[in-house]
Design an enzyme around this catalytic site. Structure first.
Site, PDB file in Angstrom:
ATOM      1  N   CYS A   2      13.044 -18.260  31.998  1.00 22.49           N
ATOM      2  CA  CYS A   2      14.486 -18.259  31.816  1.00 22.49           C
ATOM      3  C   CYS A   2      15.042 -19.673  31.832  1.00 22.49           C
ATOM      4  O   CYS A   2      14.323 -20.651  31.983  1.00 22.49           O
ATOM      5  CB  CYS A   2      15.145 -17.455  32.946  1.00 22.49           C
ATOM      6  N   ASP A 100       9.471 -10.153  40.305  1.00 17.30           N
ATOM      7  CA  ASP A 100       9.132 -11.230  41.233  1.00 17.30           C
ATOM      8  C   ASP A 100      10.374 -11.945  41.740  1.00 17.30           C
ATOM      9  O   ASP A 100      10.355 -12.565  42.801  1.00 17.30           O
ATOM     10  CB  ASP A 100       8.163 -12.221  40.586  1.00 17.30           C
ATOM     11  N   SER A 363      -2.331 -21.847  28.542  1.00 19.62           N
ATOM     12  CA  SER A 363      -2.777 -23.144  28.037  1.00 19.62           C
ATOM     13  C   SER A 363      -3.814 -23.745  28.968  1.00 19.62           C
ATOM     14  O   SER A 363      -4.017 -23.272  30.088  1.00 19.62           O
ATOM     15  CB  SER A 363      -1.588 -24.105  27.900  1.00 19.62           C
TER      16      SER A 363
END
Length: 646
Positions: A2, A100, A363
């Site tokens: 976000c 979460d 990644s």
């Protein structure tokens, strides 16, 4: 994932102007296009832009505790949240979502400021506890997620995921910090916790800030630091098995998602290790994507294809033209601060490609720092062995003179480029590493800046960033020291900044399993000869990965994620470089030596020297001035003198 922003009145409970808060929130629409919400109460305004990943149905923010007395806005992921929920429920906390985010408010109630020590993940969050009249914000240990803040003269504290949200408020002073520019031209970024604008700051990784309304704002408080103890007694085989287990566990935690998930696959060791682990943990084929270049000197796509074929991934390759330089102004607006890593271009493109197919991508970032993968590490250790043979009192005059007299030969094979080595040998370890990491090295910056700008610097040198961190490194091991320095500087200011802005520009969440703090701590306990052995970097990682990856992926020269700057500046960008570096915008600042700027351009474009990295740094700074400073009507402090001449 976000974007968060807000305003907190540190002095009282004045009303927050909704239109300002809305403008701040809207400036980060790209970080969270799915939903946007505001919360306002006397003395507090919080904004949130949501990219829905977990608990899509009920995970909206700002989010509250049971009685509404604690409210949080959060950017990131807490990967161990599922194990914290039953622990908090046992303490009497009631959960209304499966997100979460809700763990954060209850963890704050249970453990206060110490809550951050319980979180495993990447995060930046801000919360307000009305009962305690306390505002609290924190950033994750490795600085994966960003947090900017500024205390205005009237006591209002602005915060946000990106600097543009603070600028959107409209009242932050925009005087440029001369020390920030010294850091930028040395390192290619403004180092934490400094910001390019004097009134703003970055919350440093592993730090939190706790403010009680009505009290003076304290300094941020460190809650975590990595310690390179190097004291773990372990054999290679046992270390390989343990490393494989830890990487698999870190990746498994990061596969939690309610939206399509995949991975970047560059063909390098780190991303290939991540994809191999994902393939073993996933029920179906892994989604992978990579960027190829039409210039063979920069193209690694064949190695990515080897890994994709081995694990039968859903692989997507997009070939980028070697003249893909139309992003200069886009990047300047995206990064808000001057930022000079040219690999931001392919990073932007690979994020753009990934977002067409997934919302979350894993990644391999952070592997070079923790495993000892950079070639500069091996070069530094070679220099260290030479430094150990002669005291600094002898080395400084001997090699300093040789460094000054030896010609700069960027065009020559590396074995003949002794100037940098001589300059490094004339310095102590920290000074030498800073010198090696600098884009404009000390003598170049001395010529780059005008006398008026040097007066503003008042003797400040970006080298102090490295010396400050080195004083806290608590190690005399040559490799561990520079790994610590990179963890505090390059990893945060360059790598994490690049990936966060490039990914969030496309509303893509990127997760970095090799930056899991528990993995980083374990690796810091291993002796350095498990990281670099002889001339082999990432020794342990490669040995551990041998059963999963072919040797032609593991044991080949590292190319890096580069673009052909030198050719651009002598070819298709020749005029643009001249217009930017020698043009009116840089001249108007009065900060630069015009004759030296012209020398850089002329010597590069004639082929006499390779000044591609310094010229890119200047090009991006000029783009920052036009797109951010001029676009935001920033108030520049003009020195008394005009442009200086050599």
């Amino acid at each position: 994932m976000c974007g968060i922003t807000g305003i907190f009145d540190t002095r009282g409970a004045r009303d927050i102007e909704r239109t300002r808060l809305q403008r701040m929130n809207d400036s980060q629409l790209h970080r969270g296009p799915d939903e946007g919400s505001l919360h306002l109460e006397p003395g507090l305004g919080m904004g949130h832009r949501r990219l829905s990943i977990i608990d899509i149905a009920t995970g909206q923010q700002p989010l509250f505790n049971e009685d509404g007395s604690v409210v949080v806005v959060f950017n990131g992921e807490i990967y161990n949240y599922q194990s914290l929920i039953p622990e908090l429920q046992a303490l009497g906390h009631v959960f209304h979502t499966k997100s979460d985010t809700e763990v954060i408010v209850h963890a704050w109630e249970a453990w206060g400021e110490a809550c951050v020590q319980r979180f495993r993940g990447m995060f930046a969050f801000a919360l307000w506890d009305r009962n305690r009249q306390t505002f609290f914000m924190a950033r994750d240990r490795l600085g994966v997620k960003p947090m900017f803040y500024a205390l205005l003269d009237d006591g209002a504290l602005l915060f946000g995921s990106e600097l543009k949200s603070l600028l959107a408020h409209g009242s932050m002073k925009r005087d440029i910090d001369p020390a920030a520019l010294e850091e930028y031209f040395a390192l290619g970024y403004v180092a934490e916790p400094r910001c390019v604008f004097k009134q703003a700051r970055k919350l440093a990784p592993g730090h939190s800030l706790c403010i009680r309304r009505g009290e003076a704002m304290p300094a941020p408080r460190e809650y975590w630091d990595v310690r390179f103890t190097l004291d773990r007694k372990i054999g290679v085989d046992e270390a390989c098995a343990e490393l494989t287990r830890r990487i698999d566990e870190s990746i498994k935690l990061r596969l939690i998602s309610e939206v399509p998930l995949g991975a970047f696959l560059s063909g390098g060791v780190d991303s290939s290790v991540v994809v191999a682990s994902m393939a073993g943990l996933s029920e179906g084929p892994v989604n992978t994507c990579s960027i190829g270049f039409d210039d063979p000197a920069f193209n690694e796509s064949e190695f990515a294809q080897l890994v994709a074929d081995r694990y039968r991934t859903n692989h997507r390759l997009e070939v980028v033209g070697s003249d893909d330089f139309d992003l200069i102004d886009t990047l300047a607006r995206l990064y808000d601060e001057p930022y000079a890593d040219s690999s931001a271009i392919p990073t932007y493109r690979v994020c753009q490609l990934a977002r067409k197919h997934v919302t979350v991508a894993l990644s391999g970032d952070g592997g070079d720092e923790s495993f000892g993968g950079y070639r500069r590490y091996r070069m530094h250790l070679m220099e260290e062995s030479m430094r150990a043979k002669l005291p600094l009192a002898l080395r400084r005059p001997l090699f300093g003179t040789m460094g000054r007299l030896y010609p700069k030969a960027n065009w020559a094979p590396r074995v003949f480029r002794a100037k940098t080595t001589f300059e490094g040998l004339a310095r102590d370890s920290v000074q030498a590493y800073f010198h090696a990491m600098s884009i404009f090295r000390g003598p170049m910056r001395a010529r780059l800046f005008s006398p008026a700008f040097k007066a503003e610097l008042a003797g400040y040198s970006a080298e102090q960033v490295f010396s400050r961190h080195a004083a806290r490194a608590d190690t005399d091991d040559g490799l561990a020291l520079i790994q610590y320095l990179d963890t505090k500087t390059y990893l945060v200011g360059d790598i994490n900044t690049k990936v966060d802005r490039a990914s969030m520009a496309h509303s893509l969440e990127v997760r970095e399993p090799l930056m899991d703090h528990e993995l980083v701590e374990w690796l810091a306990s291993l002796p350095s000869n498990l990281k670099i052995r002889g001339n082999e970097g990432k020794y342990l990682l490669k040995k551990a990965a041998e059963p999963r990856l072919p040797d032609e992926v593991l044991y080949r020269p590292k190319k890096g994620f580069a673009v052909p700057l030198a050719r651009w500046f002598r070819g298709p960008l020749k005029q643009r470089v001249r217009d930017a570096v020698l043009g009116p915008r840089l001249a108007a600042t009065g900060w630069f030596n015009a004759a030296y700027l012209r020398q850089l351009v002329e010597e590069h474009q004639s082929g006499a020297q390779d000044y591609s990295a310094p010229l890119w740094t200047l090009l991006m700074f000029e783009a920052f001035l036009r797109n951010v400073v001029d676009g935001g009507q920033a108030q520049l402090q003009q020195p008394e003198s005009a442009v200086a001449h050599a």
